[in-house]
Design a protein around this motif. Sequence first.
Motif, PDB file in Angstrom:
ATOM      1  N   VAL A   1      31.953  34.615  49.866  1.00  0.00           N
ATOM      2  CA  VAL A   1      33.195  34.729  50.650  1.00  0.00           C
ATOM      3  C   VAL A   1      33.574  36.195  50.929  1.00  0.00           C
ATOM      4  N   PRO A   2      33.559  37.095  49.922  1.00  0.00           N
ATOM      5  CA  PRO A   2      33.864  38.500  50.252  1.00  0.00           C
ATOM      6  C   PRO A   2      32.849  39.142  51.198  1.00  0.00           C
TER       7      PRO A   2
ATOM      8  N   ILE B   1      31.444  37.563  53.690  1.00  0.00           N
ATOM      9  CA  ILE B   1      31.823  37.071  55.015  1.00  0.00           C
ATOM     10  C   ILE B   1      33.008  37.882  55.554  1.00  0.00           C
ATOM     11  N   THR B   2      34.010  38.104  54.690  1.00  0.00           N
ATOM     12  CA  THR B   2      35.236  38.751  55.163  1.00  0.00           C
ATOM     13  C   THR B   2      35.075  40.275  55.288  1.00  0.00           C
TER      14      THR B   2
ATOM     15  N   LYS C   1      34.175  38.655  60.539  1.00  0.00           N
ATOM     16  CA  LYS C   1      35.418  38.641  59.758  1.00  0.00           C
ATOM     17  C   LYS C   1      36.671  38.298  60.566  1.00  0.00           C
ATOM     18  N   GLU C   2      36.653  38.628  61.851  1.00  0.00           N
ATOM     19  CA  GLU C   2      37.823  38.366  62.698  1.00  0.00           C
ATOM     20  C   GLU C   2      38.201  36.868  62.668  1.00  0.00           C
ATOM     21  N   SER C   3      37.190  36.017  62.657  1.00  0.00           N
ATOM     22  CA  SER C   3      37.459  34.568  62.670  1.00  0.00           C
ATOM     23  C   SER C   3      38.226  34.107  61.435  1.00  0.00           C
ATOM     24  N   PHE C   4      38.110  34.864  60.346  1.00  0.00           N
ATOM     25  CA  PHE C   4      38.698  34.408  59.074  1.00  0.00           C
ATOM     26  C   PHE C   4      40.021  35.091  58.756  1.00  0.00           C
ATOM     27  N   LYS C   5      40.575  35.842  59.754  1.00  0.00           N
ATOM     28  CA  LYS C   5      41.748  36.671  59.418  1.00  0.00           C
ATOM     29  C   LYS C   5      42.964  35.840  58.990  1.00  0.00           C
ATOM     30  N   ASP C   6      43.091  34.611  59.492  1.00  0.00           N
ATOM     31  CA  ASP C   6      44.245  33.784  59.095  1.00  0.00           C
ATOM     32  C   ASP C   6      43.838  32.652  58.152  1.00  0.00           C
ATOM     33  N   SER C   7      42.648  32.756  57.599  1.00  0.00           N
ATOM     34  CA  SER C   7      42.127  31.641  56.794  1.00  0.00           C
ATOM     35  C   SER C   7      42.619  31.662  55.356  1.00  0.00           C
TER      36      SER C   7
ATOM     37  N   LEU D   1      41.388  31.549  52.109  1.00  0.00           N
ATOM     38  CA  LEU D   1      40.050  31.778  51.545  1.00  0.00           C
ATOM     39  C   LEU D   1      39.796  30.967  50.273  1.00  0.00           C
TER      40      LEU D   1
END
Length: 143
Positions: A47-48, A50-51, A57-63, A65
Amino acid sequence: MKTLTELVCIGTLALATGCAHGPATEDSTYQGLGGQSGIRKIVDTLVPMITADARIKESFKDSDLKNLAMRLQEQFCELAGGPCKYKGKDMKDIHDGLNITNAQFNALAEHLQAAMDKHGIAPAVQNKLVARLAPMQKEIVTK
Ligand code: HEM
């Protein structure tokens, strides 16, 4: 060369042996990943990665985690033949609208392999998990 009858007999014997030992669950991949705790370590490394990757990483900005990590653990465990059931959203629904490219999909797959390398997972086991994720590419990639 073996005759077809011989091959059918061998196959039947294999099935019968499998039945004698209960339902055939393929869990050697699960064991090879180190079971639940091994899978948790892999996901906690993944996970780190990916972010931190500028390509995705942009896709996960509001995810959320924590949720993502939990779902990935369930998913990898189930795909590896472990005693888990994936309880997350449908792969097509969750990734729809994210405009994910093949290059981004491959980036995540590379990180997964690097995370498995880091935890000393055998290449044959890595390949099994990646091969089981591969069919999801057509549900995840929309661009
Ligand atoms: C092998 C490839 C992939 C797998 C197995 C995978 C798997 C998953 C899983 C299990 C979830 C959780 C679903 C849920 O919350 O119920 C998820 C969510 C998500 N994935 Fe993927 N994914 C992959 C590739 C990608 C790629 C390449 C991107 C973006 C570049 C991406 C972006 C996301 C995002 C943004 C979420 C939503 C997280 C949230 O807000 O909770 N995924 N994915």
